[in-house]
Design a protein around this motif. Structure first.
Motif, PDB file in Angstrom:
ATOM      1  N   MET A  24      13.189  -0.284  19.356  1.00 33.40           N
ATOM      2  CA  MET A  24      11.665  -0.778  18.978  1.00 33.40           C
ATOM      3  C   MET A  24      10.375   0.066  19.661  1.00 33.40           C
ATOM      4  N   SER A  25       9.849   0.809  18.588  1.00 32.86           N
ATOM      5  CA  SER A  25       8.863   1.759  19.129  1.00 32.86           C
ATOM      6  C   SER A  25       7.825   1.228  20.244  1.00 32.86           C
ATOM      7  N   ILE A  26       7.178   2.207  20.813  1.00 33.43           N
ATOM      8  CA  ILE A  26       6.107   1.808  21.893  1.00 33.43           C
ATOM      9  C   ILE A  26       5.156   1.095  21.162  1.00 33.43           C
ATOM     10  N   ILE A  27       4.742   1.363  19.620  1.00 26.88           N
ATOM     11  CA  ILE A  27       3.875   0.789  19.024  1.00 26.88           C
ATOM     12  C   ILE A  27       4.210  -0.879  18.918  1.00 26.88           C
ATOM     13  N   GLU A  28       5.213  -0.851  18.441  1.00 28.01           N
ATOM     14  CA  GLU A  28       5.995  -2.119  18.050  1.00 28.01           C
ATOM     15  C   GLU A  28       6.069  -3.126  19.604  1.00 28.01           C
ATOM     16  N   LYS A  29       6.188  -2.590  20.692  1.00 24.63           N
ATOM     17  CA  LYS A  29       6.306  -3.278  21.822  1.00 24.63           C
ATOM     18  C   LYS A  29       4.964  -3.619  22.115  1.00 24.63           C
ATOM     19  N   ALA A  30       3.808  -2.626  22.112  1.00 21.89           N
ATOM     20  CA  ALA A  30       2.429  -2.928  22.302  1.00 21.89           C
ATOM     21  C   ALA A  30       1.990  -3.999  21.750  1.00 21.89           C
ATOM     22  N   SER A  40     -10.481   3.572   0.705  1.00 21.61           N
ATOM     23  CA  SER A  40      -9.326   4.127   1.324  1.00 21.61           C
ATOM     24  C   SER A  40      -8.711   3.318   2.677  1.00 21.61           C
ATOM     25  N   ILE A  41      -9.135   2.316   2.752  1.00 17.73           N
ATOM     26  CA  ILE A  41      -8.774   1.294   3.955  1.00 17.73           C
ATOM     27  C   ILE A  41      -7.252   1.016   3.758  1.00 17.73           C
ATOM     28  N   SER A  42      -7.066   0.478   2.530  1.00 13.80           N
ATOM     29  CA  SER A  42      -5.491  -0.088   2.403  1.00 13.80           C
ATOM     30  C   SER A  42      -4.466   0.852   2.544  1.00 13.80           C
ATOM     31  N   GLN A  43      -5.005   2.328   1.916  1.00 17.97           N
ATOM     32  CA  GLN A  43      -4.053   3.281   1.982  1.00 17.97           C
ATOM     33  C   GLN A  43      -3.898   3.790   3.441  1.00 17.97           C
ATOM     34  N   LEU A  44      -4.811   3.758   4.176  1.00 13.35           N
ATOM     35  CA  LEU A  44      -4.827   4.437   5.399  1.00 13.35           C
ATOM     36  C   LEU A  44      -3.966   3.303   6.285  1.00 13.35           C
ATOM     37  N   LEU A  45      -4.157   2.157   6.134  1.00 16.18           N
ATOM     38  CA  LEU A  45      -3.578   1.231   6.794  1.00 16.18           C
ATOM     39  C   LEU A  45      -2.031   0.953   6.346  1.00 16.18           C
ATOM     40  N   GLY A  46      -1.788   1.399   5.090  1.00 14.16           N
ATOM     41  CA  GLY A  46      -0.442   1.481   4.423  1.00 14.16           C
ATOM     42  C   GLY A  46      -0.076   0.038   3.899  1.00 14.16           C
ATOM     43  N   LYS A  66      -2.352   9.979  11.401  1.00 18.94           N
ATOM     44  CA  LYS A  66      -3.635  10.515  11.253  1.00 18.94           C
ATOM     45  C   LYS A  66      -4.448  10.474  12.651  1.00 18.94           C
ATOM     46  N   GLY A  67      -4.017  10.269  13.601  1.00 18.42           N
ATOM     47  CA  GLY A  67      -4.230  10.424  15.000  1.00 18.42           C
ATOM     48  C   GLY A  67      -5.385   9.112  15.195  1.00 18.42           C
ATOM     49  N   MET A  68      -4.881   8.167  14.704  1.00 20.60           N
ATOM     50  CA  MET A  68      -5.882   6.856  14.912  1.00 20.60           C
ATOM     51  C   MET A  68      -5.578   6.212  16.058  1.00 20.60           C
ATOM     52  N   LEU A  69      -6.128   5.405  16.681  1.00 18.89           N
ATOM     53  CA  LEU A  69      -6.348   4.540  17.802  1.00 18.89           C
ATOM     54  C   LEU A  69      -5.130   3.435  17.610  1.00 18.89           C
ATOM     55  N   LEU A  70      -4.217   3.637  18.486  1.00 19.40           N
ATOM     56  CA  LEU A  70      -3.023   2.639  18.428  1.00 19.40           C
ATOM     57  C   LEU A  70      -3.103   1.755  19.625  1.00 19.40           C
ATOM     58  N   PRO A  71      -2.304   0.641  19.274  1.00 23.64           N
ATOM     59  CA  PRO A  71      -2.416  -0.530  20.493  1.00 23.64           C
ATOM     60  C   PRO A  71      -1.724   0.095  22.163  1.00 23.64           C
ATOM     61  N   ASP A  72      -0.744   1.172  21.697  1.00 23.25           N
ATOM     62  CA  ASP A  72      -0.204   1.582  22.975  1.00 23.25           C
ATOM     63  C   ASP A  72      -1.040   2.736  23.630  1.00 23.25           C
ATOM     64  N   GLN A 132       1.517  -6.139   6.706  1.00 22.92           N
ATOM     65  CA  GLN A 132       2.218  -5.396   7.994  1.00 22.92           C
ATOM     66  C   GLN A 132       1.583  -3.989   7.985  1.00 22.92           C
ATOM     67  N   ILE A 133       0.646  -3.679   8.976  1.00 23.87           N
ATOM     68  CA  ILE A 133       0.201  -2.347   9.092  1.00 23.87           C
ATOM     69  C   ILE A 133       1.205  -1.409   9.074  1.00 23.87           C
ATOM     70  N   GLN A 134       1.252  -0.158   8.404  1.00 24.25           N
ATOM     71  CA  GLN A 134       2.247   0.749   8.646  1.00 24.25           C
ATOM     72  C   GLN A 134       1.705   1.918   9.791  1.00 24.25           C
ATOM     73  N   TRP A 135       2.375   1.477  11.171  1.00 26.04           N
ATOM     74  CA  TRP A 135       1.731   2.199  12.248  1.00 26.04           C
ATOM     75  C   TRP A 135       1.880   3.754  12.134  1.00 26.04           C
ATOM     76  N   SER A 136       3.101   4.063  11.505  1.00 27.93           N
ATOM     77  CA  SER A 136       3.121   5.583  11.287  1.00 27.93           C
ATOM     78  C   SER A 136       2.058   6.233  10.578  1.00 27.93           C
ATOM     79  N   HIS A 137       1.467   5.647   9.377  1.00 29.36           N
ATOM     80  CA  HIS A 137       0.474   6.328   8.722  1.00 29.36           C
ATOM     81  C   HIS A 137      -0.578   6.470   9.889  1.00 29.36           C
ATOM     82  N   LEU A 138      -1.033   5.615  10.534  1.00 25.74           N
ATOM     83  CA  LEU A 138      -2.060   5.636  11.428  1.00 25.74           C
ATOM     84  C   LEU A 138      -1.744   6.585  12.485  1.00 25.74           C
ATOM     85  N   GLU A 139      -0.543   6.616  13.024  1.00 28.03           N
ATOM     86  CA  GLU A 139      -0.173   7.608  14.228  1.00 28.03           C
ATOM     87  C   GLU A 139      -0.508   9.193  13.419  1.00 28.03           C
TER      88      GLU A 139
END
Ligand SMILES: Nc1ncnc2c1ncn2[C@@H]1O[C@H](COP(=O)(O)OP(=O)(O)OP(=O)(O)O)[C@@H](O)[C@H]1O
Ligand SMILES: [Mg+2]
Length: 301
Positions: free
Chosen positions: A1-7, A146-152, A64-70, A55-62
């Motif tokens: 489980m990735s850090i993001i998923e754990k957070a 572009s929000i849907s695409q960014l969130l995946g 793009k350097g976005m703010l992640l829960p972890d 389900q948000i695609q966290w890898s997309h956000l990562e």
């Protein structure tokens, strides 16, 4: 489980140990609303259980350097805390502040590419990470969504469809995400009359409905640039607060001033100086905040 998923799992646990998060698609009916809106309430209540989950695609956000829960302790998280604090204080004031629809926040800019979507999504994530706040993120850039695409996330219908079809239920268009406090309203189907649709009374009604029915929620609208499309200023006239994103050292001052001229109807205009690494002790953002006509811009280099 990735850090993001754990957070994320932790956030879900924390949120489910508190009172259940109210479905954005549900809410008390409001008999004072116009007939077509009231009809939507009935529909909405019936269909609450059907609100789609994505389900948000966290890898997309990562990427793009976005703010992640972890990254709650990161500098970026701290910068967004500074950005959101005055917005939340206005939206949930201790004393009446006279700002109409203060829980509706538009993120806009003068020209394309200054970082509106980046800011809107990060702001929504930052507020949603607060356990007692819920956020509806609306893609108001209907011509260039572009929000849907960014969130995946996959989306088809959204804001434009809700505006066009007054009998459509919110639950048909809203998307619940794997962040318990974050719901997304995508832009919806492309429509060649989207400017006219956005300028219609239906948008005013929808804004009022969102503000009043979900008074304990923040609604963040991403939007087109003010000087490139009329839709930005139309949306600005409906919200209580505007966040004007300014690309540091790129957007000329006279262009920003022209854009501010389009925000006459807004009570509160805050500025995010984006993509800067100078001044204020911040790495990337600065936030200026003023009532009325851009009275105080704190963060000029
Ligand atoms: N503070 C920032 N740090 C790093 N990258 C950023 C920042 N702000 C924006 N970007 C990047 O700059 C690009 C443009 O940002 P974004 O899409 O948010 O702009 P926009 O104003 O929404 O553009 P448009 O007018 O086309 O909708 C994107 O690749 C985004 O990831
Ligand atoms: Mg954008």
């Amino acid at each position: 489980m990735s850090i993001i998923e754990k957070a994320l799992e932790k956030a879900v646990e924390q949120s489910s140990s508190k009172e259940p998060v109210q479905d954005l698609a549900s809410g008390p009916g409001d008999s004072a609303l116009p007939v077509d809106t009231a009809r939507r309430d009935v529909e909405t209540t019936k269909k609450t259980a059907e609100t789609k989950r994505v389900q948000i695609q966290w890898s997309h956000l990562e990427e793009k350097g976005m703010l992640l829960p972890d990254k709650a302790n990161s500098q970026m998280a701290e910068e967004y805390r500074i950005i959101k604090r005055p917005l939340l204080m206005n939206a949930f004031p201790e004393e009446e502040n006279g700002i109409e629809n203060a829980n509706l926040i538009l993120v806009t800019s003068s020209v394309p590419g200054e970082g509106k979507t980046f800011t809107a999504v990060n702001l929504a994530l930052s507020i949603a990470m607060e356990r007692d706040k819920t956020v509806l993120l609306v893609d108001g850039d209907v011509a260039k969504p572009s929000i849907s695409q960014l969130l995946g996330i996959e989306s088809e219908i959204g804001l434009i469809d809700l505006l066009q079809h007054s009998d459509m239920s919110f639950s048909d268009a809203l998307l619940r995400t794997d962040i318990p406090n974050l719901t997304v309203l995508p832009a919806g189907r492309q429509h060649r009359h989207s400017t006219e649709i956005l300028a219609s009374d239906a948008t005013k009604r929808l804004a009022r409905e969102l503000s009043e029915r979900y008074a304990d929620r923040i609604v963040i609208f991403d939007s087109p640039p003010l000087l490139a499309a009329a839709q930005g200023s139309v949306l600005a006239s409906l919200v209580g607060q505007v966040v004007l994103v300014i690309e540091s050292e790129i957007t000329p001052q006279h262009v920003v001033q022209e854009a501010i001229g389009k925000l006459d109807a807004c009570d509160v205009i805050g500025c995010v100086l984006n993509k800067t690494n100078k001044g204020f002790g911040f790495s990337y953002y600065g936030y200026g905040y003023g009532y009325g006509h851009y009275g105080q811009q704190y963060n000029q280099n």
